[in-house]
Design an enzyme around this catalytic site. Sequence first.
Site, short mmCIF file in Angstrom:
data_model
loop_
_atom_site.label_atom_id
_atom_site.label_comp_id
_atom_site.label_asym_id
_atom_site.label_seq_id
_atom_site.Cartn_x
_atom_site.Cartn_y
_atom_site.Cartn_z
N HIS A 86 0.84 -0.96 -0.19
CA HIS A 86 0.39 0.44 -0.01
C HIS A 86 0.98 1.24 -0.18
O HIS A 86 0.63 2.48 0.02
CB HIS A 86 -1.05 0.12 1.57
CG HIS A 86 -1.88 0.77 1.52
ND1 HIS A 86 -1.98 1.74 1.95
CD2 HIS A 86 -2.65 1.26 -0.26
CE1 HIS A 86 -2.97 3.14 1.96
NE2 HIS A 86 -3.70 2.46 0.94
N LYS A 88 3.60 4.08 -1.46
CA LYS A 88 3.70 5.39 -2.32
C LYS A 88 4.77 6.08 -2.26
O LYS A 88 4.70 6.72 -0.99
CB LYS A 88 2.69 6.84 -2.43
CG LYS A 88 0.88 6.21 -2.84
CD LYS A 88 0.18 5.89 -1.40
CE LYS A 88 -1.35 5.23 -1.49
NZ LYS A 88 -1.80 4.59 -0.48
N ASP A 97 17.54 9.81 -7.00
CA ASP A 97 19.30 10.02 -7.17
C ASP A 97 19.68 10.01 -5.61
O ASP A 97 20.59 10.46 -4.92
CB ASP A 97 19.73 11.35 -7.78
CG ASP A 97 19.35 11.39 -9.26
OD1 ASP A 97 19.61 10.14 -9.81
OD2 ASP A 97 19.20 12.92 -9.77
N HIS A 151 -8.97 12.17 1.52
CA HIS A 151 -7.97 10.82 1.23
C HIS A 151 -6.66 10.84 2.23
O HIS A 151 -6.20 9.81 2.62
CB HIS A 151 -7.53 9.81 0.34
CG HIS A 151 -7.07 8.94 -0.42
ND1 HIS A 151 -5.94 8.92 -0.34
CD2 HIS A 151 -7.42 7.84 0.00
CE1 HIS A 151 -5.68 7.39 -0.82
NE2 HIS A 151 -6.59 6.74 -0.34
N LYS A 203 -4.01 11.07 4.98
CA LYS A 203 -3.41 10.41 6.42
C LYS A 203 -2.19 10.71 7.06
O LYS A 203 -1.50 11.09 6.86
CB LYS A 203 -2.93 8.64 5.35
CG LYS A 203 -3.86 8.48 4.97
CD LYS A 203 -2.72 7.78 3.78
CE LYS A 203 -3.69 6.89 2.86
NZ LYS A 203 -4.54 6.42 2.71
N ASP A 256 0.24 18.01 19.91
CA ASP A 256 1.14 19.28 20.40
C ASP A 256 2.13 20.44 20.10
O ASP A 256 2.54 20.65 20.26
CB ASP A 256 1.60 18.43 21.41
CG ASP A 256 0.59 18.10 22.26
OD1 ASP A 256 -0.28 17.38 22.76
OD2 ASP A 256 1.50 16.40 23.20
#
Length: 508
Positions: A249, A251, A256, A426, A428, A433
Site C-alpha cells: 500500500h 507510495k 538520486d 484521503h 492520512k 501538541d
Amino acid sequence: MLFFNIPRISENPCILPAFGLKTRYLSAMTWDSLLVLGYYLFVTTVAIGILMENRNPMKTMGFIMVLYLIPIGGLIIYFLFGQNHRKRKLFSRKGIRDNEHIRTWELENISQVKSAEEVTKHFLQDKWKVVNSLFNSDRAVLTTQNTWRLLRNGEETFGALLEAIEQAEHHIHIEYYIVEDDGVGRQFRDALIEKAKSGVEVRFIYDDVGSMSLKRRFLRPMREAGIEVKPFMPVLFPLLTSRANYRDHRKVVIVDGKVGFTGGVNLSSRYTNVKSEGRYWRDTHLRLEGDAVKSLQMHFLLMWRFVNESAPQVSPDYFPDIEVDEITLVQVAASGPDSDWANILSAIFTAINTAQREILITTPYFIPNDEILFALQTAALSGIQVKIILPKKSDSRLVQAAMMSYVKEMLEAGVKVYLYEKGFIHAKTMVVDESLCTVGTSNMDYRSFDINFEINAFVYDNEMAKALKSDFKKDLESCSEITLERWDKRVLRRRVSESFARLVAPLL
C-alpha cells in the site's frame, strides 16, 4: 443356526436391489463420516496452533469459533485473514540492512543522535518515547538534517514529482499501490521512459491488485526503454483478492537518493480534481530532502529484493552525501508482514498516550483496533482535545458503515468527530501538541496496522505541525460536526447495518 436361515443373495433376486442400495448407502455414509472426521481433525490441529500463538483471547476464541461453526468457510476466513504474518515473514530484511553502506550510514546517525541524546530528549520531552518506540521496534533511525515541503492534493503533488523526475541524473525508484492507465499514469510513464532512454536507472514497483488496470500495452514501452518493472505479489484474479490478502500500500518515489516522496496520493487522474474525473479528492503528500531519504531508499531496496528475488549492487550512488543546512528531526517508519512489530501502530499509540494538549487526526478509513480506540477515548476523557476528520461518503459502503459504528464510542468519550462533505478526504495525517506529526500511507484501520505494507514519516517539527494544523482547520470549513444527540436519532436500519459491518471490520 440363525446364520443358515439367512437367504443367499444370489438365490433371491428380490433381495439383490435392496441390498445393493443399502450397501451403497452405508458406503456413502462411511466416506462422509471419514471426510467429516478428517476435516474436524484438521480444524482441531489449526485451532491448537492458534491457541499456541498466545494472542488476544477474544481474537483466539473468535477464530476458533469460526473454524468450528462455519465448515470450509471458516478455514478460508482464517487462512486469508487470521494468520499471524509477522511470525511467518514473507522475507527477511537482513541482507539489505547488512550492506556496508547502509550499516555505515545507520551507525553514523545512531552515534550522532546518541551524542546529542540529552539535548534531543529535552527538546522532544515525552515525544522521545515515540522515537524510542520506532527505533527499538524497527531500528528506524532518527535523522536530523532534512528539509520538507507539504503537498496538497494531486495538483501540487504531481507537479513536484514530475519536476524531481526531470532533474534525475543517476536513478529513479518508484513504488506505488495504484497506478492507472489514464492521463496521469501515461504522463508519468512517458516521463520515466524519457529518463531511462537518457541513461538514468529506473526501477518501478506496482501492486498487482491496486494497479489491476495496468495491461501489457501500458508496461511494454517501459520495459523496452530499459525500465525494470516488477509487480508486487501478482495474483490470478485481482478483482477477487482486493480485500483478501496483504498488499503493498506504499507510495514512494526516490530520485538520486537525495529527494524522496511519500503520502496518500496515488498515480491516478482521480487525484487531479478535474471535474470530468469525478468528485473532489482531498489528500496530503510529503516531499523530503536530506538524510531521511536514505531510510526511504533502504525500504525500497528491501522491497525490490523481494519482488525481483535479488537486489541491485548497493553503491554509494544510492546513498549519497547530502548537504542540508536545516535541522528537522525525521524518522521513516515502515511496517508490514516482514517486520517483527506493528511499528506504525505502536508509534501512533505512543504518540496518543504522550499527548498533553491536542490530537488532530485525518483519515479516510477509521476502523481502529481496541488499543487505538481505548487510547483515544482515554486521551479525550483526560481533558486532551481530540478531533477526527472522516469522509462523509467513503468509496465503499461496507467500510463506511463499519467506520460509523465507532462514532458513538468516540462521542461519548468527548472526542469531536467531523464529516468531510466537499468530496472524499484521503489524507492520512496526525498532529500531536504542535510538536509531532506524521504523514504517510497508513490508514487508521486493521489492514494498515497489521496486514498491508505501509510507510510513514514521523516528523518532530513545530513548523510542520503548525502547517498541518492549519490544513486541518481549513478542512473543518468543509465539514459538519457530529453531535451525540444527532447521532442517537439515526434510523434503526442504519444502526443495525453498521453493527453488522463492524463484525467484519477486521477483514476490511
